[in-house]
Enzyme design. Structure first.
Site, PDB file in Angstrom:
ATOM      1  N   LYS A 154     -57.901 -42.149  -0.104  1.00 30.82           N
ATOM      2  CA  LYS A 154     -57.382 -40.845  -0.616  1.00 30.82           C
ATOM      3  C   LYS A 154     -56.130 -40.683  -1.299  1.00 30.82           C
ATOM      4  CE  LYS A 154     -58.546 -36.213  -1.389  1.00 30.82           C
ATOM      5  NZ  LYS A 154     -58.258 -36.643  -2.932  1.00 30.82           N
ATOM      6  N   LYS A 183     -54.142 -44.849  -4.274  1.00 27.94           N
ATOM      7  CA  LYS A 183     -53.674 -44.136  -5.662  1.00 27.94           C
ATOM      8  C   LYS A 183     -54.343 -45.166  -6.803  1.00 27.94           C
ATOM      9  CE  LYS A 183     -50.854 -41.292  -7.177  1.00 27.94           C
ATOM     10  NZ  LYS A 183     -50.396 -40.025  -6.406  1.00 27.94           N
ATOM     11  N   ASP A 206     -52.763 -36.307 -10.374  1.00 25.34           N
ATOM     12  CA  ASP A 206     -51.250 -36.500 -10.363  1.00 25.34           C
ATOM     13  C   ASP A 206     -50.646 -36.419 -11.724  1.00 25.34           C
ATOM     14  OD1 ASP A 206     -49.285 -38.059  -8.126  1.00 25.34           O
ATOM     15  OD2 ASP A 206     -49.032 -39.269  -9.837  1.00 25.34           O
TER      16      ASP A 206
HETATM   17  P1  NDP Z   1     -47.499 -33.073 -14.061  1.00 25.66           P
HETATM   18  O1  NDP Z   1     -48.109 -34.370 -14.883  1.00 25.66           O
HETATM   19  O2  NDP Z   1     -48.183 -31.945 -14.050  1.00 25.66           O
HETATM   20  O3  NDP Z   1     -45.772 -32.850 -14.279  1.00 25.66           O
HETATM   21  C1  NDP Z   1     -45.191 -33.888 -14.456  1.00 25.66           C
HETATM   22  C2  NDP Z   1     -43.529 -33.395 -14.659  1.00 25.66           C
HETATM   23  O4  NDP Z   1     -42.683 -34.198 -14.612  1.00 25.66           O
HETATM   24  C3  NDP Z   1     -43.710 -32.906 -16.320  1.00 25.66           C
HETATM   25  O5  NDP Z   1     -42.802 -31.899 -16.555  1.00 25.66           O
HETATM   26  C4  NDP Z   1     -43.237 -34.070 -16.867  1.00 25.66           C
HETATM   27  O6  NDP Z   1     -42.531 -34.003 -17.954  1.00 25.66           O
HETATM   28  C5  NDP Z   1     -42.083 -34.524 -15.755  1.00 25.66           C
HETATM   29  N1  NDP Z   1     -41.874 -36.335 -15.915  1.00 25.66           N
HETATM   30  C6  NDP Z   1     -43.156 -37.055 -15.649  1.00 25.66           C
HETATM   31  N2  NDP Z   1     -42.607 -38.286 -16.053  1.00 25.66           N
HETATM   32  C7  NDP Z   1     -41.248 -38.229 -16.082  1.00 25.66           C
HETATM   33  C8  NDP Z   1     -40.260 -39.159 -16.411  1.00 25.66           C
HETATM   34  N3  NDP Z   1     -40.435 -40.354 -16.368  1.00 25.66           N
HETATM   35  N4  NDP Z   1     -39.125 -38.845 -16.913  1.00 25.66           N
HETATM   36  C9  NDP Z   1     -38.944 -37.283 -16.905  1.00 25.66           C
HETATM   37  N5  NDP Z   1     -39.836 -36.446 -16.669  1.00 25.66           N
HETATM   38  C10 NDP Z   1     -40.923 -36.857 -16.238  1.00 25.66           C
HETATM   39  O7  NDP Z   1     -47.464 -33.773 -12.461  1.00 25.66           O
HETATM   40  P2  NDP Z   1     -47.384 -33.297 -11.002  1.00 25.66           P
HETATM   41  O8  NDP Z   1     -46.425 -31.878 -11.204  1.00 25.66           O
HETATM   42  O9  NDP Z   1     -48.759 -33.118 -10.431  1.00 25.66           O
HETATM   43  O10 NDP Z   1     -46.535 -34.391 -10.322  1.00 25.66           O
HETATM   44  C11 NDP Z   1     -45.171 -34.520 -10.174  1.00 25.66           C
HETATM   45  C12 NDP Z   1     -44.655 -35.344  -9.034  1.00 25.66           C
HETATM   46  O11 NDP Z   1     -45.235 -34.559  -7.983  1.00 25.66           O
HETATM   47  C13 NDP Z   1     -45.244 -36.754  -9.263  1.00 25.66           C
HETATM   48  O12 NDP Z   1     -44.108 -37.627  -8.485  1.00 25.66           O
HETATM   49  C14 NDP Z   1     -46.338 -36.838  -8.387  1.00 25.66           C
HETATM   50  O13 NDP Z   1     -46.702 -38.040  -7.968  1.00 25.66           O
HETATM   51  C15 NDP Z   1     -46.017 -35.878  -7.107  1.00 25.66           C
HETATM   52  N6  NDP Z   1     -47.067 -35.203  -6.496  1.00 25.66           N
HETATM   53  C16 NDP Z   1     -48.122 -34.607  -7.076  1.00 25.66           C
HETATM   54  C17 NDP Z   1     -48.966 -33.932  -6.518  1.00 25.66           C
HETATM   55  C18 NDP Z   1     -50.211 -33.209  -6.853  1.00 25.66           C
HETATM   56  O14 NDP Z   1     -50.883 -32.391  -6.186  1.00 25.66           O
HETATM   57  N7  NDP Z   1     -50.376 -33.012  -8.093  1.00 25.66           N
HETATM   58  C19 NDP Z   1     -48.879 -34.175  -4.737  1.00 25.66           C
HETATM   59  C20 NDP Z   1     -47.983 -34.708  -4.328  1.00 25.66           C
HETATM   60  C21 NDP Z   1     -47.085 -35.355  -5.052  1.00 25.66           C
HETATM   61  P3  NDP Z   1     -43.297 -34.448 -19.484  1.00 25.66           P
HETATM   62  O15 NDP Z   1     -44.553 -33.373 -19.525  1.00 25.66           O
HETATM   63  O16 NDP Z   1     -42.366 -34.291 -20.426  1.00 25.66           O
HETATM   64  O17 NDP Z   1     -43.757 -35.875 -19.256  1.00 25.66           O
HETATM   65  O1  2IT Z   2     -49.092 -37.680  -4.509  1.00 24.61           O
HETATM   66  C1  2IT Z   2     -50.038 -36.967  -3.974  1.00 24.61           C
HETATM   67  O2  2IT Z   2     -50.248 -36.750  -2.775  1.00 24.61           O
HETATM   68  C2  2IT Z   2     -51.169 -36.698  -4.965  1.00 24.61           C
HETATM   69  N1  2IT Z   2     -51.069 -36.882  -6.186  1.00 24.61           N
HETATM   70  C3  2IT Z   2     -52.387 -35.753  -4.339  1.00 24.61           C
HETATM   71  C4  2IT Z   2     -53.370 -36.584  -3.971  1.00 24.61           C
HETATM   72  C5  2IT Z   2     -54.631 -35.826  -3.610  1.00 24.61           C
HETATM   73  O3  2IT Z   2     -55.527 -36.519  -3.257  1.00 24.61           O
HETATM   74  O4  2IT Z   2     -54.744 -34.722  -3.259  1.00 24.61           O
END
Ligand code: NDP
Ligand code: 2IT
Length: 444
Positions: free
Chosen positions: A90, A126, A166
């Site tokens: 997952k 992943k 993600d």
């Molecule tokens: P999104 O794509 O929705 O948003 C990502 C955000 O981070 C955007 O504002 C983006 O800006 C910015 N960003 C991404 N890469 C970079 C970079 N290299 N430098 C600067 N800014 C950056 O992703 P999520 O919100 O889903 O994910 C954010 C983080 O949370 C990640 O680390 C992800 O692995 C983690 N995560 C996500 C989960 C989920 O359920 N979605 C669960 C647990 C963890 P821009 O649009 O300009 O690229």
């Molecule tokens: O980093 C994370 O935990 C996620 N992007 C969510 C993974 C998931 O299976 O919901």
């Protein structure tokens, strides 16, 4: 050299070209010292560390798709199935030009321990692609997602491996991928989470990671006889995690003053207007610089800089290695109380150690952002029983899971004599369950 040091040295040598993976391994393995040293011969004989650090399999594939000019474009797709000792693989799918095997492996490794912490039966994986969704038309996104799933569908399934969103993968992409899976495999099953509500998605999954981060932060403050009411919060990112972290922080009575994207950041001393951010990011798919059109009194700055703003709580919610040692120093100099990671590994090891050494409460991503995958687990449960729970039911379960994770990591840290060190607590608590299952399954 002891067993732990030997394995770290071997991994460093073998994967010297995978810096993010090595960083994640170092952070986890160094935390395990108190556990390993108690029973070193046993872990060594069972080769537990060698087994846990090597993915079950790493799948890489070509993703050809046709752009709006009729040109064939090619990207590299990945699925790293890390460990399925406690449940089906997952973990999310990241679509970003920076994606490579090192990043996939670090995320899959972290996911194994995170999923263990949720208390739900999910292994770690992943996936992703070095495709850049920015500036692509809806048709190009669909063409890409269909091609990506045409290959990925051979390796996943509701009881084998269940991907989700993600960075760069949200409800739209999950929809196109689900459609292609269903078409090729002929199966309508819970093979992805983060699905739309009309075809098996769970209420509260969209909000879950950000909300969960704040449920964890709230419990952290409550257990220190403190509250979130009136606190100033700085958040990086403006994607899925950042937006719903900001929303729940505001509901707890805190004031969120920054958000960012990869081009720049905004500071709104009056508190971020989330309806504006949602319209810019969720509807228009625009840049955070447009925030000034909604709130002319706010400041917009190019580049990075949210950690220079004085705050009580810092929530990195963008990407890995976005909070560096100088940022940690600025936060401490400005009197920060807590740093809780919404993103995966956003804080470097050096910055983490500096924050902890200066008395900052630091909760690592594998615990603090586990609400997303936990709610994915709840989506899988609903799909299995072919029922949908109400928002309130899912949200209540999410709160329970986050509070439980906080106490598990707090207790694990205390048990080994590291009270308040949630990095050690999270790594040990996540590790123990996975290892118990690995031992039970024999040498595999
Ligand atoms: P999104 O794509 O929705 O948003 C990502 C955000 O981070 C955007 O504002 C983006 O800006 C910015 N960003 C991404 N890469 C970079 C970079 N290299 N430098 C600067 N800014 C950056 O992703 P999520 O919100 O889903 O994910 C954010 C983080 O949370 C990640 O680390 C992800 O692995 C983690 N995560 C996500 C989960 C989920 O359920 N979605 C669960 C647990 C963890 P821009 O649009 O300009 O690229
Ligand atoms: O980093 C994370 O935990 C996620 N992007 C969510 C993974 C998931 O299976 O919901």
């Amino acid at each position: 050299m002891g067993y732990l040091e030997t394995v770290i040295a071997d991994v460093n040598k073998k994967y010297a070209h995978q810096p993010e993976f090595l960083q994640a391994v170092k952070e986890v393995f160094e935390s395990l010292e108190p556990v390993i040293s108690k029973n070193e011969e046993f872990y060594k004989k069972e080769a537990i560390l060698e087994r846990i650090v090597e993915p079950d399999r790493q799948i890489m594939f070509r993703v050809p798709w046709v752009d709006d000019e009729g040109n064939v474009r090619v990207n590299t797709g990945y699925r790293v199935q890390f460990n399925n000792s406690i449940g089906p693989y997952k973990g999310g799918i990241r679509l970003h030009p920076s994606v490579n095997l090192s990043i996939m492996k670090f995320l899959g490794f972290e996911q194994t321990f995170k999923n263990s912490l949720t208390g739900l039966p999910m292994g770690g994986a992943k996936g992703g692609c070095d495709f850049d969704p920015k500036g692509k038309s809806d048709r190009e996104i669909m063409a890409f997602c269909q091609s990506f799933m045409t290959e990925l569908c051979k390796y996943i399934g509701a009881d084998t491996d269940v991907p989700a969103g993600d960075i760069g993968t949200g409800a739209r992409e999950i929809g196109y991928m689900f459609g292609q899976y269903k078409r090729i495999r002929g199966l309508f099953e819970g093979v992805l989470t983060g699905k739309g509500l009309s075809y098996g998605g769970s209420l509260a999954r969209t909000e879950a990671t950000g909300y969960g981060l704040l449920y964890m932060t709230n419990e952290l403050f409550r257990c220190h006889n403190n509250t979130l009411e009136g606190k100033t919060v700085v958040i990086s990112g403006s994607g899925n995690v950042a937006i719903y972290a900001a929303e729940k922080a505001q509901q707890f009575g805190a004031k969120v003053v920054t958000m960012s994207d990869s081009t720049g950041w905004v500071y709104d001393k009056d508190g971020i207007d989330l309806s504006a951010v949602k319209e810019i990011k969720e509807v228009k798919r625009g840049r955070i610089s447009e925030y000034k059109n909604y709130r002319p009194t706010a400041e917009y700055h190019e580049g990075r800089g949210v950690w220079t703003v004085k705050c009580d709580i810092a929530l990195p919610c963008a990407t890995q290695n976005e909070l560096l040692i100088d940022d940690a120093k600025a936060l401490v100099a400005n009197g920060v109380t807590a740093v809780c990671e919404g993103a995966n590994m956003p804080t470097t090891i050096e910055a983490t150690k500096y924050l902890q050494a200066n008395g900052v409460w630091f909760v690592p991503g594998k615990a603090a952002n586990a609400g997303g995958v936990a709610t994915s687990g709840l989506e899988m449960s609903q799909n299995s029983e072919r029922l949908s729970w109400t928002f309130e039911e899912v949200d209540a379960k999410l709160q329970g899971i986050m509070v439980n994770i906080y106490h598990n990591i707090d207790n694990a840290a205390k048990k080994y004599g590291f009270e308040g060190n949630y990095v050690i607590g999270a790594n040990i608590a996540g590790f123990e369950k996975v290892v118990n299952a690995m031992i039970a399954h024999g040498a595999c």
